[in-house]
Design an enzyme around this catalytic site. Structure first.
Site, PDB file in Angstrom:
ATOM      1  N   GLN A  73       0.451  -9.383  -6.058  1.00  0.00           N
ATOM      2  CA  GLN A  73       0.022 -10.765  -6.269  1.00  0.00           C
ATOM      3  C   GLN A  73       0.845 -11.504  -7.316  1.00  0.00           C
ATOM      4  OE1 GLN A  73      -1.880 -12.358  -4.358  1.00  0.00           O
ATOM      5  NE2 GLN A  73      -2.853 -10.692  -3.203  1.00  0.00           N
TER       6      GLN A  73
ATOM      7  N   THR B  28      13.332   4.970  10.220  1.00  0.00           N
ATOM      8  CA  THR B  28      14.264   3.867  10.466  1.00  0.00           C
ATOM      9  C   THR B  28      13.773   2.594   9.792  1.00  0.00           C
ATOM     10  OG1 THR B  28      14.904   4.827  12.582  1.00  0.00           O
ATOM     11  CG2 THR B  28      15.397   2.489  12.244  1.00  0.00           C
TER      12      THR B  28
ATOM     13  N   SER C 188       4.527  -6.461  -1.355  1.00  0.00           N
ATOM     14  CA  SER C 188       4.620  -6.683   0.092  1.00  0.00           C
ATOM     15  C   SER C 188       5.373  -7.956   0.415  1.00  0.00           C
ATOM     16  CB  SER C 188       3.220  -6.793   0.719  1.00  0.00           C
ATOM     17  OG  SER C 188       2.617  -5.543   0.903  1.00  0.00           O
TER      18      SER C 188
ATOM     19  N   THR D  72       0.832  -1.200   0.000  1.00  0.00           N
ATOM     20  CA  THR D  72       0.000   0.000   0.000  1.00  0.00           C
ATOM     21  C   THR D  72       0.869   1.254   0.000  1.00  0.00           C
ATOM     22  OG1 THR D  72      -1.888  -1.071   1.074  1.00  0.00           O
ATOM     23  CG2 THR D  72      -1.735   1.319   1.273  1.00  0.00           C
TER      24      THR D  72
ATOM     25  N   HIS E 152       4.798  -9.900   3.027  1.00  0.00           N
ATOM     26  CA  HIS E 152       3.964 -10.959   3.617  1.00  0.00           C
ATOM     27  C   HIS E 152       3.180 -11.754   2.585  1.00  0.00           C
ATOM     28  CE1 HIS E 152      -0.229  -9.264   3.549  1.00  0.00           C
ATOM     29  NE2 HIS E 152       0.447  -8.152   3.327  1.00  0.00           N
TER      30      HIS E 152
ATOM     31  N   CYS F  73      -8.438  -6.920   2.533  1.00  0.00           N
ATOM     32  CA  CYS F  73      -8.624  -5.505   2.884  1.00  0.00           C
ATOM     33  C   CYS F  73     -10.075  -5.082   2.762  1.00  0.00           C
ATOM     34  CB  CYS F  73      -7.747  -4.623   1.992  1.00  0.00           C
ATOM     35  SG  CYS F  73      -5.986  -4.977   2.178  1.00  0.00           S
TER      36      CYS F  73
END
Length: 384
Positions: A178, A235, A198, A72, A200, A326
């Site tokens: 995806q 960071t 992403s 995102t 994950h 989501c």
């Protein structure tokens, strides 16, 4: 209960080697990569090595890799930076089936005066290339498309679209949430300027992501700071980044093998369901990522509700979804499936099954048995 997990498009379980790689950076080696003392230098070296691994995964250079908190943020940063780079242009071309996080940003940009053109898809979920060719022009700042759809798995021809965008002086952004880990990602072949995904979704940890930034593009940050070559302040999530690098190292060599396995299992599942339950239809066709199957149960007697079916499957130990995590929890029909021509009722009667690299034949058989028996029970109840 031992779950049959068929929701890998929502998230994946981190690989054992990913967890092992992360643990030292959560405990012993806790330094900040920006610190100048030994612990900081140790962390900085790990960051450099991780960036090289992710760059190799993308067939890009390390300088083109920016670490973020996830897809995102990566996609929002890419879209807003692209518009800032071409301020004289006020048009964005996208598709009608993008992920909700992208759609919400584009809706906000439309309120700010940008023209957002959504390109439709056909009944198989394939992008209308004639409409895209007609839409992209001298006012287009950005073409933003997903590589593979999160609900149907349908793959878009992003390399072809990138060439069209560049022909008109526009930039190209790809949402690869995806496709990363399922399809080979070669930045030179894809030809895009910006690409996000992403950790994950490819067997690493939540809270970490990547934005590929083509060398020739000067990325303006959303978060200001000295980190990531001044392109993304804050960071760095070093444990997450190290874990992501470990997953990329593994998948760089293994994803092709796993894709063959997942495609075989997915095809077995679809063929068995269509044989056992006449009236079920597969949503999406043509080129698809190997692991994803969207099935519509609206053609069965009793007008089965997808949410009720999900809850029944859960009692049998099968975990799936109606679509994007989501958007889960809402009762609105999928915008993706409606764009493909399904009615709201048909969209609400559809489920997504997404397999993973550790999915087995036994699990698919268990899923199939639970699905068929559950559907038949609901049909009997509806007929009573």
């Amino acid at each position: 209960m031992k779950w049959v997990y068929a929701d890998h498009n929502a998230t994946t379980q981190p690989l054992p080697q990913v967890v092992e790689a992360m643990l030292p950076w959560l405990s012993t080696y806790f330094g900040n990569p920006s610190s100048s003392h030994p612990l900081g230098r140790q962390a900085r070296e790990a960051l450099v090595n991780a960036r090289a691994s992710v760059a190799a995964f993308l067939q890009a250079s390390p300088a083109e890799v920016v670490f973020t908190s996830g897809a995102t943020e990566s996609n929002h940063l890419a879209i807003q930076a692209a518009l800032a780079a071409l301020p004289e242009r006020r048009q964005i071309v996208t598709s009608a089936v993008e992920h909700t996080s992208t759609r919400l940003l584009l809706a906000q940009l439309a309120k700010q005066g940008f023209e957002v053109i959504e390109i439709g898809v056909d009944s198989q979920g394939q992008l209308s290339m004639p409409d895209l060719l007609a839409a992209v022009g001298p006012q287009t700042a950005l073409v933003s498309l997903m590589h593979a759809n999160h609900e149907t798995g349908v793959i878009f021809p992003v390399a072809e679209v990138a060439a069209i965008a560049h022909r008109h002086g526009a930039l190209m952004h790809v949402d690869a949430a995806q496709s990363a880990g399922k399809l080979p990602l070669d930045m030179a072949e894809l030809g895009c300027d910006l690409l996000g995904f992403s950790a994950h979704k490819l067997y690493a940890a939540k809270g970490c992501g990547v934005l590929y930034v083509k060398k020739s593009f000067n990325l303006q940050p959303m978060l200001w700071g000295n980190q990531e070559r001044h392109r993304r302040g804050g960071t760095e999530n070093l444990p997450g980044i190290v874990g992501l690098a470990s997953a990329c190292d593994y998948l760089r060599d293994a994803q092709g093998h796993h894709a063959i396995q997942m495609a075989s299992l997915r095809d077995q599942l679809e063929q068995a369901v269509l044989h056992a339950l006449p009236g079920v239809a597969v949503n999406g066709g043509g080129a698809r990522v190997a692991n994803t199957s969207s099935l519509c149960f609206a053609g069965l007697a009793g007008d089965l509700n997808g949410e009720a079916l999900l809850l029944r499957l859960e009692k049998h130990g099968v975990l799936a979804s109606r679509g994007s995590a989501c958007s889960a929890g809402g009762q609105q029909p999928s915008h993706v499936l409606q764009a493909m021509g399904l009615t709201p009722a048909q969209a609400l009667c559809s489920l997504r099954f997404s397999l993973g690299i550790h999915s087995t034949t036994a699990e698919v058989h268990a899923l199939l048995e639970a699905l068929v028996s559950t559907v038949r029970q609901l049909q009997l109840q509806a007929a009573a």
